[in-house]
Scaffold this active site. Structure first.
Site, PDB file in Angstrom:
ATOM      1  N   GLY A  54       0.802  -1.233   0.000  1.00  0.00           N
ATOM      2  CA  GLY A  54       0.000   0.000   0.000  1.00  0.00           C
ATOM      3  C   GLY A  54       0.828   1.273   0.000  1.00  0.00           C
ATOM      4  O   GLY A  54       0.290   2.371   0.102  1.00  0.00           O
ATOM      5  N   TYR A 113       5.319   5.885  -1.246  1.00  0.00           N
ATOM      6  CA  TYR A 113       6.103   6.231  -0.045  1.00  0.00           C
ATOM      7  C   TYR A 113       7.430   5.467  -0.023  1.00  0.00           C
ATOM      8  O   TYR A 113       8.490   6.051   0.246  1.00  0.00           O
ATOM      9  CB  TYR A 113       5.260   5.892   1.182  1.00  0.00           C
ATOM     10  CG  TYR A 113       5.830   6.315   2.513  1.00  0.00           C
ATOM     11  CD1 TYR A 113       5.686   7.617   2.983  1.00  0.00           C
ATOM     12  CD2 TYR A 113       6.483   5.399   3.332  1.00  0.00           C
ATOM     13  CE1 TYR A 113       6.187   7.994   4.237  1.00  0.00           C
ATOM     14  CE2 TYR A 113       6.983   5.756   4.575  1.00  0.00           C
ATOM     15  CZ  TYR A 113       6.831   7.062   5.017  1.00  0.00           C
ATOM     16  OH  TYR A 113       7.329   7.423   6.252  1.00  0.00           O
TER      17      TYR A 113
HETATM   18  N1  LIG Z   1       5.691   8.287  12.555  1.00  0.00           N
HETATM   19  C1  LIG Z   1       6.331   7.191  12.132  1.00  0.00           C
HETATM   20  O1  LIG Z   1       6.119   6.095  12.652  1.00  0.00           O
HETATM   21  C2  LIG Z   1       7.365   7.318  11.029  1.00  0.00           C
HETATM   22  C3  LIG Z   1       8.057   6.166  10.655  1.00  0.00           C
HETATM   23  C4  LIG Z   1       9.029   6.251   9.666  1.00  0.00           C
HETATM   24  C5  LIG Z   1       9.297   7.458   9.073  1.00  0.00           C
HETATM   25  N2  LIG Z   1       8.606   8.563   9.432  1.00  0.00           N
HETATM   26  C6  LIG Z   1       8.952   9.821   8.761  1.00  0.00           C
HETATM   27  O2  LIG Z   1       9.297  10.782   9.731  1.00  0.00           O
HETATM   28  C7  LIG Z   1       8.922  12.079   9.264  1.00  0.00           C
HETATM   29  C8  LIG Z   1       8.026  12.757  10.291  1.00  0.00           C
HETATM   30  O3  LIG Z   1       6.893  11.936  10.478  1.00  0.00           O
HETATM   31  P1  LIG Z   1       5.786  12.247  11.606  1.00  0.00           P
HETATM   32  O4  LIG Z   1       5.098  10.968  11.897  1.00  0.00           O
HETATM   33  O5  LIG Z   1       6.379  13.020  12.700  1.00  0.00           O
HETATM   34  O6  LIG Z   1       4.781  13.140  10.754  1.00  0.00           O
HETATM   35  P2  LIG Z   1       3.619  14.152  11.240  1.00  0.00           P
HETATM   36  O7  LIG Z   1       3.357  13.997  12.717  1.00  0.00           O
HETATM   37  O8  LIG Z   1       2.506  13.940  10.289  1.00  0.00           O
HETATM   38  O9  LIG Z   1       4.282  15.595  10.998  1.00  0.00           O
HETATM   39  C9  LIG Z   1       4.663  15.927   9.707  1.00  0.00           C
HETATM   40  C10 LIG Z   1       5.295  17.286   9.712  1.00  0.00           C
HETATM   41  O10 LIG Z   1       5.677  17.580   8.341  1.00  0.00           O
HETATM   42  C11 LIG Z   1       5.056  18.795   7.934  1.00  0.00           C
HETATM   43  N3  LIG Z   1       4.755  18.759   6.494  1.00  0.00           N
HETATM   44  C12 LIG Z   1       4.004  17.857   5.815  1.00  0.00           C
HETATM   45  N4  LIG Z   1       3.944  18.206   4.509  1.00  0.00           N
HETATM   46  C13 LIG Z   1       4.653  19.366   4.382  1.00  0.00           C
HETATM   47  C14 LIG Z   1       4.944  20.227   3.299  1.00  0.00           C
HETATM   48  N5  LIG Z   1       4.513  19.974   2.050  1.00  0.00           N
HETATM   49  N6  LIG Z   1       5.701  21.324   3.539  1.00  0.00           N
HETATM   50  C15 LIG Z   1       6.164  21.607   4.786  1.00  0.00           C
HETATM   51  N7  LIG Z   1       5.913  20.818   5.849  1.00  0.00           N
HETATM   52  C16 LIG Z   1       5.159  19.722   5.662  1.00  0.00           C
HETATM   53  C17 LIG Z   1       3.814  18.903   8.785  1.00  0.00           C
HETATM   54  O11 LIG Z   1       3.381  20.250   8.816  1.00  0.00           O
HETATM   55  P3  LIG Z   1       1.849  20.599   9.293  1.00  0.00           P
HETATM   56  O12 LIG Z   1       1.861  20.446  10.785  1.00  0.00           O
HETATM   57  O13 LIG Z   1       1.670  21.987   8.841  1.00  0.00           O
HETATM   58  O14 LIG Z   1       0.961  19.609   8.628  1.00  0.00           O
HETATM   59  C18 LIG Z   1       4.342  18.405  10.128  1.00  0.00           C
HETATM   60  O15 LIG Z   1       5.054  19.416  10.802  1.00  0.00           O
HETATM   61  C19 LIG Z   1       8.253  11.878   7.904  1.00  0.00           C
HETATM   62  O16 LIG Z   1       9.190  12.075   6.869  1.00  0.00           O
HETATM   63  C20 LIG Z   1       7.818  10.437   7.974  1.00  0.00           C
HETATM   64  O17 LIG Z   1       7.696   9.881   6.692  1.00  0.00           O
HETATM   65  C21 LIG Z   1       7.642   8.523  10.403  1.00  0.00           C
END
Ligand SMILES: NC(=O)c1ccc[n+]([C@@H]2O[C@H](COP(=O)([O-])OP(=O)(O)OC[C@H]3O[C@@H](n4cnc5c(N)ncnc54)[C@H](OP(=O)(O)O)[C@@H]3O)[C@@H](O)[C@H]2O)c1
Length: 241
Positions: free
Chosen positions: A143, A147
């Site tokens: 899915g 990504y």
């Molecule tokens: N959470 C997990 O388990 C996990 C696992 C592996 C990798 N990751 C990676 O870790 C990173 C952070 O994940 P997270 O879970 O902390 O995500 P999150 O809680 O959804 O936060 C995402 C952040 O990115 C910002 N963002 C999204 N699209 C943007 C854009 N086009 N321009 C500027 N800012 C943008 C959001 O801003 P807004 O607040 O304004 O929306 C928010 O500050 C990501 O790259 C994700 O793929 C996460």
């Protein structure tokens, strides 16, 4: 003089933990975000870290935003490419829009953010670039063709740029988080989490955003100059690349 660090998506989830940890380690921090003004304002009032709104999938917006940060805080020494989104669906149902949004936000942003910053880092002979990829860029995920492709691209970007910048005092590394305890993962139903996800994680729990932040602070240090082109897995042992 304190070094300046810019964290994309630095107002929520993993990025917020990174911003706070860098501030605690003595950096002058700027936190970028995309659209959630309420979350950004709350983060700003709680941390006193300045926030900057722009879309990391737009090269022009990144160039403008970076100019503003540098005018207010000084030249950027440390760049954390953390902002990311998901648009999950099986590939045979995936729209071009779902593909492009994820590729442009999760991979295109590395070009958009790093290209305007790299020349200054080269001139100053110092830089730390830390990209946040994912376990699913290492192993693939049902899915998540969009990504996984973007996150695997982040790893290739890191390795190639690390080679090009090694002699200029700039390190480039990538962190691959596994399941981290953020809003995204908290939204997964409890029984799915307990029956289907936790059994896959040898340490038996989700990672915490602070554990990713700690890895970032380690890589950002002046003393970490010999660590470049590396992929660090922070996934509780779920996948050993
Ligand atoms: N959470 C997990 O388990 C996990 C696992 C592996 C990798 N990751 C990676 O870790 C990173 C952070 O994940 P997270 O879970 O902390 O995500 P999150 O809680 O959804 O936060 C995402 C952040 O990115 C910002 N963002 C999204 N699209 C943007 C854009 N086009 N321009 C500027 N800012 C943008 C959001 O801003 P807004 O607040 O304004 O929306 C928010 O500050 C990501 O790259 C994700 O793929 C996460």
């Amino acid at each position: 003089m304190a070094r300046v660090a810019l964290v994309t998506g630095g107002t929520r989830g993993i990025g917020a933990a990174i911003s706070k940890a860098l501030k605690a380690a003595g950096y002058k921090v700027a936190a970028n975000y995309g659209g959630n003004d309420a979350a950004a304002e709350k983060f700003k009032s709680e941390t006193d870290i300045p926030v900057y709104k722009w879309d990391v999938s737009s090269f022009d917006a990144c160039s403008e935003g970076i100019k503003k940060v540098e005018a207010e805080l000084g030249p950027i020494d440390v760049l954390i490419n953390n902002a990311g989104i998901t648009r999950d669906t099986a590939f045979h149902k995936m729209s071009l829009e779902q593909w492009s949004a994820v590729i442009n936000t999760n991979l295109g942003s590395l070009f958009n953010m790093t290209r305007p910053i790299i020349e200054g880092m080269r001139a100053r002979k110092f830089g730390r670039i830390i990209n946040i990829s994912s376990i699913n860029g290492q192993k693939g995920q049902f899915g998540q063709v969009n990504y996984s492709a973007a996150k695997a691209g982040d790893i290739g970007f890191t390795k190639a740029l690390a080679l090009e910048t090694a002699k200029a005092g700039i390190t480039v590394n990538v962190i691959c988080p596994g399941y981290i305890n953020t809003e995204m993962v908290q939204a997964v139903p409890k029984d799915v989490l307990e029956k289907s996800i936790l059994p896959l994680i040898p340490v038996g729990r989700l990672g915490e955003p602070e554990e990713i932040a700690r890895t970032v602070v380690f890589l950002a240090a002046d003393e970490a100059g010999a660590i470049t082109g590396s992929t660090l897995s922070v996934n509780g042992g779920q996948y050993m690349a």
